[in-house]
Write a protein that holds these residues in place. Structure first.
Motif, short mmCIF file in Angstrom:
data_model
loop_
_atom_site.label_atom_id
_atom_site.label_comp_id
_atom_site.label_asym_id
_atom_site.label_seq_id
_atom_site.Cartn_x
_atom_site.Cartn_y
_atom_site.Cartn_z
N ALA A 40 0.83 -1.21 0.00
CA ALA A 40 0.00 0.00 0.00
C ALA A 40 0.86 1.25 0.00
N LEU A 41 1.95 1.23 0.77
CA LEU A 41 2.83 2.41 0.83
C LEU A 41 3.59 2.62 -0.47
N GLY A 42 3.60 1.61 -1.34
CA GLY A 42 4.21 1.79 -2.65
C GLY A 42 3.40 2.67 -3.57
N SER A 43 2.13 2.91 -3.20
CA SER A 43 1.28 3.82 -3.97
C SER A 43 1.58 5.26 -3.59
N ARG A 44 1.75 6.11 -4.58
CA ARG A 44 2.07 7.52 -4.30
C ARG A 44 0.94 8.20 -3.54
N SER A 45 -0.31 7.86 -3.86
CA SER A 45 -1.43 8.51 -3.19
C SER A 45 -1.49 8.12 -1.72
N ARG A 48 1.53 9.77 0.10
CA ARG A 48 1.29 11.20 0.28
C ARG A 48 0.24 11.44 1.37
N ALA A 49 -0.82 10.63 1.38
CA ALA A 49 -1.84 10.78 2.41
C ALA A 49 -1.28 10.49 3.80
N LEU A 50 -0.42 9.46 3.89
CA LEU A 50 0.20 9.14 5.18
C LEU A 50 1.07 10.29 5.66
N LEU A 51 1.90 10.83 4.77
CA LEU A 51 2.77 11.95 5.17
C LEU A 51 1.94 13.17 5.55
N ASN A 52 0.87 13.42 4.82
CA ASN A 52 -0.01 14.55 5.17
C ASN A 52 -0.66 14.33 6.52
N SER A 53 -1.08 13.10 6.81
CA SER A 53 -1.70 12.80 8.11
C SER A 53 -0.71 13.00 9.24
N LEU A 54 0.51 12.47 9.06
CA LEU A 54 1.52 12.62 10.11
C LEU A 54 1.91 14.08 10.30
N GLN A 55 2.02 14.80 9.19
CA GLN A 55 2.38 16.23 9.28
C GLN A 55 1.30 17.03 9.99
N SER A 56 0.06 16.88 9.55
CA SER A 56 -1.03 17.67 10.14
C SER A 56 -1.25 17.28 11.59
N ALA A 57 -1.14 15.98 11.93
CA ALA A 57 -1.34 15.56 13.31
C ALA A 57 -0.22 16.06 14.21
N THR A 58 1.02 15.98 13.75
CA THR A 58 2.15 16.40 14.58
C THR A 58 2.15 17.90 14.82
N VAL A 59 2.03 18.67 13.75
CA VAL A 59 2.11 20.13 13.89
C VAL A 59 0.90 20.67 14.67
N ILE A 214 -9.75 18.55 0.80
CA ILE A 214 -10.09 18.13 -0.56
C ILE A 214 -10.04 19.30 -1.55
N PRO A 215 -10.66 20.47 -1.23
CA PRO A 215 -10.54 21.60 -2.18
C PRO A 215 -9.10 22.07 -2.36
N GLY A 216 -8.27 21.92 -1.33
CA GLY A 216 -6.87 22.33 -1.42
C GLY A 216 -5.93 21.23 -1.83
N ARG A 217 -6.48 20.06 -2.24
CA ARG A 217 -5.69 18.91 -2.67
C ARG A 217 -4.68 18.48 -1.60
N TYR A 218 -5.17 18.44 -0.39
CA TYR A 218 -4.36 17.99 0.75
C TYR A 218 -5.12 16.83 1.39
N THR A 219 -4.83 15.63 0.92
CA THR A 219 -5.59 14.44 1.32
C THR A 219 -4.90 13.73 2.47
N THR A 220 -5.66 13.41 3.51
CA THR A 220 -5.14 12.63 4.63
C THR A 220 -5.69 11.20 4.55
N LEU A 221 -5.17 10.33 5.41
CA LEU A 221 -5.58 8.93 5.36
C LEU A 221 -7.08 8.72 5.59
N PRO A 222 -7.71 9.35 6.60
CA PRO A 222 -9.16 9.15 6.74
C PRO A 222 -9.95 9.55 5.50
N VAL A 223 -9.56 10.64 4.85
CA VAL A 223 -10.25 11.06 3.63
C VAL A 223 -10.00 10.07 2.50
N LEU A 224 -8.77 9.58 2.40
CA LEU A 224 -8.45 8.60 1.36
C LEU A 224 -9.25 7.31 1.58
N ILE A 225 -9.38 6.88 2.83
CA ILE A 225 -10.18 5.68 3.13
C ILE A 225 -11.63 5.90 2.71
#
Length: 557
Positions: A40-45, A48-59, A214-225
């Protein structure tokens, strides 16, 4: 009988769904493996969603930690005036659903904002919304979860003995040095716990990243699921199970690391908890008061004014004037739209039933966990840990686990719970058990064990002692927990986003669908009604708190 009921409850609604989720998401050719997650992590989407989730959650968790700790220190240790009122107001954003928070802020700052239009401050039409994208998601996640940090740190301040702080003050330490050298080191475990709680909550948040990301093309894991589950492909369920297992593992790892670090940083304290320090602010009094008023204005008053301003205009985008003002949107959602009336009924039923059942379960689990040593105590402690674990796991992961568990008809009975309101009720029982358990456990710890010992000496059995002594004493705390569960479940969208279907809509899903479908004024009106209901229930809990042990109702000092 009670033991058997609790074991069945835990096995059927907590252990089995999560075990089935992990089994589905972590099996490769029938053998437990991490290969599905690696693929699953081999998929770019996905990556990217995982990194966005970790970034948004951490910051966002870091921002919430800084602001929430500062507010807790100000309320808990200083001569700030109006502490009870400020505490109540600071906690309201936590009780408002995240998607309602997002909608309110979208309407407060966008070019079509009725509030900014009325003040003549609206940006030109076509201007990009400032909250769409990464920065908006992070900012609103911090606003949403700052009260969580505030609650954890404030509770920790109430339990600290003050001898060390008093000794430091006698030795000449000023407020800044006292804070840096004494108070913050003692609070280290609670600060770690607060950060972990804010991180896990942000990781599983669906409403804010969906509406702003979604409007800003910033997808997190819950949204991707959610997007994958809506695709209805042949491998859809297996794909979302893998992503959900990934989120569950992240949440469990974060909580485990937090517990290890907290254990290492914990300092042994001598002496019972005492009233916290009461540092005089002196010349900084007015600055502190102004800062708290500003915080409440920015996090609560501004978005709520924009939300109700949007609900009161004829069409979204018009300024709020006497000519454009109308109550038609409230009339529409309250009396004309069958879907909204059905949603209010479904949410009331699901949240109310979950609150009542969990209040009863919580009373028995707390009794076992705080009772004498034995099998019951071990069961109570185990169920308490399980409840904390399921609360830490994102709600969207709980949803996937229940879909996997109840997709087929129940064995023997042959009854299907999928696409019914009952699967939402069961998911609430799993997701919010810890919410009901916390106030009851706090009340149990304050009970005098001599009462139970005297009744046992007089020949009263366990059942009679429960009916005549324990349950009447913890009933107010159980009622408090039930109201907290109702408040949390009544407006939520993360758990029910994947479980609802036509006829089983909840308030949260209808508000989200209204906004997503472009019916902004109706979404604002329905969100406004839920905000008023939430504040009313909080006020009811505040009145109930006068008869509860200290600390059971969080905002009562």
């Amino acid at each position: 009988m009670t033991l058997a009921a609790l074991i069945v409850f835990a096995a059927a609604l907590m252990v089995t769904p999560l075990a089935l989720l992990l089994q589905t998401g972590l099996l490769a050719d029938g053998v437990p493996s991490l290969d599905p997650i690696r693929e699953a992590l081999g998929s770019r989407s996905v990556l990217r969603a995982l990194l966005n989730s970790l970034q948004s959650a951490t910051v966002s968790a870091a921002l919430a930690l800084i602001v929430g700790t500062g507010v807790a220190l100000l309320v808990g240790l200083t001569s700030l005036r109006g502490k009870a009122v400020f505490t109540f107001l600071v906690l309201i954003p936590m009780m408002i659903p995240p998607h309602v928070t997002a909608i309110a802020w979208m309407q407060a700052l966008g070019p079509s904002s009725p509030l900014l239009g009325t003040l003549g401050l609206a940006p030109p039409p076509g201007t990009p919304h400032p909250l769409y994208g990464r920065n908006g998601v992070i900012a609103l996640l911090a606003v949403q979860h700052m009260p969580l940090v505030f609650l954890v740190v404030l509770a920790a301040l109430r339990t600290l003995p003050r001898e060390m702080a008093e000794a430091a003050r006698v030795a000449g330490a000023g407020p800044a040095r006292l804070l840096r050298r004494v108070i913050l080191p003692l609070l280290a475990p609670s600060l770690l716990a607060a950060f972990a709680l804010a991180f896990v909550s942000a990781l599983g948040n669906f409403g804010i990243p969906a509406l702003l990301g979604i409007p800003g093309r910033y997808t997190t894991l819950p949204v991707l699921i959610w997007q994958r589950l809506s695709s209805f492909g042949p491998s859809m369920l297996a794909d979302v199970a893998v992503l959900s297992a990934l989120m569950a593992l992240i949440a469990i790892v974060v909580v485990a690391v937090q517990m290890i670090l907290s254990a290492r940083s914990r300092a042994a304290l001598i002496g019972p908890p005492q009233p916290p320090l009461h540092l005089q602010l002196g010349r900084a009094q007015w600055a502190a008061q102004a800062a708290m008023v500003g915080l409440v204005a920015v996090t609560l008053a501004l978005p709520m004014a924009a939300l109700f301003g949007t609900a009161l205009v004829i069409t979204y985008g018009l300024p709020l004037t006497f000519d454009t003002m109308t109550l038609a949107n409230f009339e529409q959602v309250l009396f004309r739209q069958s879907v909204t009336l059905r949603a209010f009924g479904n949410s009331t039923l699901a949240a109310g039933l979950a609150a009542l059942l969990l209040a009863g379960f919580a009373a028995f689990v707390a009794r076992f966990a705080t009772g004498p040593r034995g099998a019951r105590k071990r069961l109570g402690i185990g169920l308490t840990g399980l409840a904390e674990t399921t609360y830490a796991i994102p709600g969207i992961v709980i949803s996937i686990a229940f879909i996997l568990t109840f997709l087929r008809p129940l064995p023997i009975l042959g009854v299907s719970l999928y696409n019914t309101v009952w699967i939402i009720v069961l998911a609430y029982l799993c997701a919010f058990f810890a919410v009901a358990l916390k106030p009851v456990a706090a009340a149990c710890l304050q009970l005098d064990p001599a009462l139970d010992e005297a009744a046992r000496t007089a020949g009263a059995g366990w059942g009679r002692r429960m009916r005549r002594i324990f349950l009447p004493l913890v009933a107010p705390a159980a009622g408090s927990g039930a109201i907290l569960v109702f408040l949390t479940a009544y407006n939520e969208v993360t758990v029910s986003a994947l479980l609802w279907s036509t006829g089983t809509e909840t308030i949260g899903t209808v508000i989200y669908n209204y906004e997503n479908g472009g019916y902004t004024t109706l979404a604002a009106a329905m969100a406004g009604v839920t905000v008023l209901a939430t504040i009313g229930l909080m006020a009811l809990l505040d009145r109930l708190g006068r008869h509860l042990p200290p600390g059971v109702v969080p905002w009562r000092l």
